[in-house]
Design a protein around this motif. Structure first.
Motif, short mmCIF file in Angstrom:
data_model
loop_
_atom_site.label_atom_id
_atom_site.label_comp_id
_atom_site.label_asym_id
_atom_site.label_seq_id
_atom_site.Cartn_x
_atom_site.Cartn_y
_atom_site.Cartn_z
N LYS A 1 2.52 1.37 -3.40
CA LYS A 1 0.98 1.46 -4.64
C LYS A 1 0.46 3.04 -4.24
O LYS A 1 0.07 3.59 -5.51
N TYR A 2 -0.15 3.21 -2.96
CA TYR A 2 -0.90 4.25 -3.00
C TYR A 2 -0.86 5.35 -2.44
O TYR A 2 -1.73 5.94 -1.26
N THR A 3 0.12 5.76 -1.81
CA THR A 3 0.37 6.53 -0.99
C THR A 3 1.63 7.58 -1.73
O THR A 3 2.57 7.58 -2.58
N ARG A 4 1.66 9.01 -1.32
CA ARG A 4 2.65 9.41 -2.30
C ARG A 4 4.15 9.73 -1.13
O ARG A 4 4.75 10.10 -1.99
N VAL B 1 0.89 -1.19 -0.05
CA VAL B 1 0.12 -0.31 -0.14
C VAL B 1 0.77 1.42 0.03
O VAL B 1 0.17 2.17 -0.88
#
Ligand SMILES: Nc1ncnc2c1ncn2[C@@H]1O[C@H](COP(=O)(O)OP(=O)(O)OP(=O)(O)O)[C@@H](O)[C@H]1O
Ligand SMILES: [Mg+2]
Lengths: 335, 511
Positions: free
Chosen positions: A200-203, A197
């Protein structure tokens, strides 16, 4: 010396690599099963996962770090040092005579050891990051040096001896939920998912890739490159602490060099998992598959009753195979 | 006069995953001619010349060099055959000296087989002086400015006696002087029988230097004509598939309208030896251009303002409020954007996909605004697709790695990144380098729209016509100082050149 490679032909390389790794893992499983059907028993598979949990947790931290363009080859030494410190605290706790007045000390020595281990992990990570940033030297060299320092400290503390836990801290390493699923696997899965996560999905994950891909462009885009680098090193330290707790809990004793081999094993797993040594590339799933492949090969050799010393040779071959694959799918456009 | 063919390429085909870069292209080069290659961004120009230079493989076709047919080329073979190339992207080795880069393929050796650095530097010194390039041969490439690197690439190509010279956008971000020097070099060598393939998006240059011109479009050859038999009005529609629009001219806002907006003051920026006490002010909605020769300190000034480099002093005031940025992250925080001139070095993360490059600055801003939500990749890619459409970026998908885009399309990605970063103050350093004529006016319109929305726009450019048509005000820098500010009737190419060179300034407008 060639001018820097210009364009590369790449198409979903990460995906292809994870497919290839999965196929390889499957192939190893099939061969091992054919030779010895016991391999495919669920208890053995769970065993494998338990065995790789420490390596997997370390590899997630170092993998993220490597994506951001830094390397840490002192992780094994960090884990060894933390193992010593933690075992020392627990052993001292166990040596106290178990009368009523001291009962709380015995009880509290374990939580205290856990807290101290995480604190030490954070400090070691921060220290490594700080030295890398301030010295402006390559992190390979810096962590080579720091690894030697950590090993030295571990030897000083342990005086070359070992500490045992008297079986007082088995939850993390040995306990199985419902008598089946080791707790350490849950930690491994959790860490892998968080890494996935995060990347892939955080700044923050995006910044890791950008810094690893082109530090200057990341800096000019307004990313606090040093702060992000620092955080990546601290993450490595904290995950190392978790790895140390699990490892020592499983093994039951701590020696100064217990975990030193993890430095290179973690790097091997990450590289097999397709993280570019130059940074900017890689993903959590492939890192996990890299770890799994290395774990399975080790186990399969034992189960197949092959000389265990072959493990190193196999792992070497796997590394070369994996990087060759990555190289082929991403070579310069000519060829 | 030498006659005959220097090179003939027939039915060249090159496919990339998802892109047919060349669809059976024929191209020939006569001895002693300058053959220009023009076309939109992504038309296949670089691919064709890279194939001839041996650095890109081709799927099918024949290449004849001199009177020999070649089925296989690689960079060292091409060099042996007398082909020298100035690539569109800098291909120098950053960590070694200028001199070693120039003679990379046959370094002078000592008796014991080691590189003889001293004689290497001496030889480089001689060459650089002869070519009129003012760069220390002993310096490391990484310490050079973008333009100096370009000049060294050119010097490297002239260091060997070549039969075929390939120049892929050699004049991108060179100034008048640099361009003229290059042209006289080309003319001199051409008269000795050298053949040149010349790629440029400055079409006026083509008419100045070329003997023939070939237009490529979408990987196909549209036409090859002698320069005398064609004109801008024929070439542009052949390139972009529609009639040439009249040159972009912006409706300049009157001073009075501008005076009402907020005021951005750049106050006394100084860095010893580079930028000399520069002050000027920009109004919200104004497009402020900075002209000057290469080396006049324009890029350095921008770097000081944005906080990439430390200034000795200088402050940035927005309506009197101090917003001086000590570092890029402060600058971005204060709403400043900075498109750097060297996209490969500091603009793009080349190994990342197009969409990740476009959205990067936005994420930096969201972090500063404490946005915590997870990324929505689908939405992010949709947003990137909008940008790709708006700027007409040629790429199979937004997930394509930027390194696989053509040079001009890469430049558009950097532009996209900053145009859509939602900054209040934007400094563009050579924004349209390498961008084709069709797209330029679109980009000017986007910049104009930003200005109309009340942003502060600063454009550094070596393309004087561009400055004149886009800017409300043009400041001219020379030797680190701001020597003139031109507005209204005063703002002409002629005036800009005059002030940049510092010749016969009759009345210096007060600053
Ligand atoms: N390595 C690569 N992988 C995938 N596609 C590529 C690669 N190299 C080039 N292309 C594609 O081939 C096409 C032609 O590119 P090329 O660089 O030749 O264009 P160009 O005419 O030089 O454009 P520009 O004016 O922007 O420099 C483009 O669509 C580009 O995206
Ligand atoms: Mg090109």
């Amino acid at each position: 010396m060639k001018p820097s490679a210009k364009r590369v032909e790449a198409r979903g390389r990460e995906l292809n690599l994870s497919v290839l790794l999965s196929i390889t893992i499957l192939a190893v499983c099939i061969v091992a099963t054919v030779v010895n059907p016991r391999f495919i028993r669920i208890t053995n598979l769970v065993n494998i996962l338990q065995q790789i949990s420490v390596l997997g947790i370390i590899a997630c931290g170092v993998g993220m770090l490597l994506i951001s363009g830094q390397i840490d080859i002192s992780v094994g030494n960090q884990v060894s040092l933390m193992g010593i410190i933690m075992a020392l605290i627990i052993q001292r706790g166990g040596e106290i005579s178990p009368d009523a007045a001291h009962a709380w000390m015995i009880q509290w020595s374990i939580p205290f050891a856990v807290v101290v281990t995480f604190a030490v992990g954070t400090v070691l990570g921060a220290l490594t990051g700080l030295v890398v940033i301030k010295s402006r030297a390559h992190s390979f060299i810096v962590t080579l040096a720091l690894g030697s320092v950590y090993r030295g400290i571990a030897l000083l503390i342990s005086r070359g001896g070992s500490f045992t836990l008297y079986g007082r801290f088995e939850t993390l390493g040995r306990t199985r939920i419902a008598n089946f699923l080791p707790v350490s696997i849950i930690f491994l899965v959790f860490v892998v998912l968080v890494t996935l996560v995060l990347l892939k999905y955080t700044r923050y994950g995006r910044f890791l890739y950008s810094i690893g891909g082109n530090r200057k462009a990341a800096y000019v885009s307004g990313i606090k490159t040093t702060a992000v680098t620092m955080r990546a090193f601290i993450t490595v330290g904290v995950l190392n602490a978790l790895a140390a707790l699990i490892l020592i809990s499983r093994v039951g004793t701590a020696l100064a060099g217990t975990a030193d081999a993890y430095s290179l094993d973690a790097l091997a797993a990450i590289v097999v998992g397709g993280v570019a040594i130059t940074g900017g590339k890689g993903n959590a799933l492939s890192i996990f598959l890299g770890v799994l492949l290395i774990g399975i090969v080790g186990n399969a050799l034992v189960v197949m009753n092959v000389n265990p010393h072959l493990r190193g040779i196999f792992i070497g071959v796997i590394i070369i195979g994996s990087v060759t694959f990555s190289g082929l799918s991403e070579q310069r456009s000519r060829m | 006069m030498v006659t005959g063919m220097a090179l003939r390429a027939e039915r060249i085909v090159k496919n990339y995953p998802g892109v047919q870069a060349l669809k059976s292209v024929d191209f020939d080069l006569r001895r002693g001619e300058v053959h220009a290659l023009v076309g939109q961004n992504g038309a296949g120009k670089s691919t064709l010349v890279e194939i001839i230079a041996g650095s890109v493989s081709y799927d099918s076709g024949d290449i004849h060099i001199g009177d020999q047919k070649h089925t296989y080329l690689d960079p060292s073979r091409s060099i042996e055959l007398g082909i020298q190339t100035v690539h569109q992207e800098n291909q120098l080795v950053e960590e070694i000296t200028v001199a070693e880069n120039i003679f990379l393929y046959d370094l002078p050796r000592t008796r014991y087989g080691f590189v003889n650095l001293r004689s290497c530097i001496q030889a480089a010194d001689v060459l650089l002086q002869e070519l009129g390039i003012d760069v220390e041969p002993g310096k490391k490439i990484s310490s050079l400015s973008f333009v100096d690197k370009k000049l060294i690439s050119i010097a490297k190509a002239f260091s060997r006696k070549a039969r075929i010279l390939i120049l892929d956008e050699p004049t991108a971000s060179l100034d008048e002087q640099g361009r003229n020097a290059l042209f006289s070099l080309i003319r001199r060598y051409t008269s000795l029988g050298l053949s040149t393939i010349y790629i440029s998006h400055h079409l006026s240059e083509i008419f100045e230097i070329a003997d023939r011109v070939t237009v490529l479009k979408d990987g196909q050859r549209v036409s090859t004509k002698a320069i005398g038999e064609t004109s801008l009005h024929t070439i542009v529609p052949e390139m972009i598939g529609r009639s040439s629009q009249s040159l972009y001219v912006r409706d300049k806002k009157g001073r009075q309208t501008l005076e009402q907006g907020s005021l951005l003051q750049i106050v006394d920026f100084h860095r010893e030896g580079v930028v000399d006490h520069v002050s000027f002010s920009v109004r919200a909605g104004e497009v402020y251009g900075i002209a000057g020769l290469v080396g006049a300190g324009r890029t350095e000034l921008a770097q000081l303002v944005f906080g990439v480099d430390r200034s000795d002093h200088g402050s940035l005031l927005l309506d009197g409020k101090d917003i001086t940025a000590g570092s890029p992250f402060n600058a971005v925080d204060e709403g400043i954007g900075f498109l750097t001139e060297d996209r490969k070095d500091s603009g793009l993360v080349l190994i990342q996909p197009v969409y990740e490059n476009i959205t990067l600055v936005r994420f930096v801003k969201e972090i500063k605004k404490k946005v915590k939500s997870l990324l929505n990749l689908a939405k992010e890619q949709d947003d990137a697709r909008t940008v790709v459409q708006q700027l007409d970026i040629r790429t199979p998908t937004v997930s394509q790695k930027v390194i696989n885009l053509s040079g001009g399309n890469q430049q558009k990605v950097v532009l996209g990144k900053w145009l859509f970063a939602d900054s209040e103050i934007i400094i563009f350093d050579e924004p349209t380098v390498g961008i084709d004529v069709g797209s330029k006016s679109e980009i000017y319109k986007l910049i104009e729209k930003l200005a109309d929305d009340g942003k502060f726009i600063i454009i550094i450019s070596s393309d004087n016509p561009e400055l004149v048509s886009v800017c409300d005000t043009v400041g001219v820098m020379r030797f680190g100082r701001l020597v003139a500010e031109l507005r209204g009737d005063q703002m002409t190419e002629e005036q800009i050149v005059k002030h940049s060179l510092g010749v016969s300034v009759i009345k210096e407008p007060e600053l």
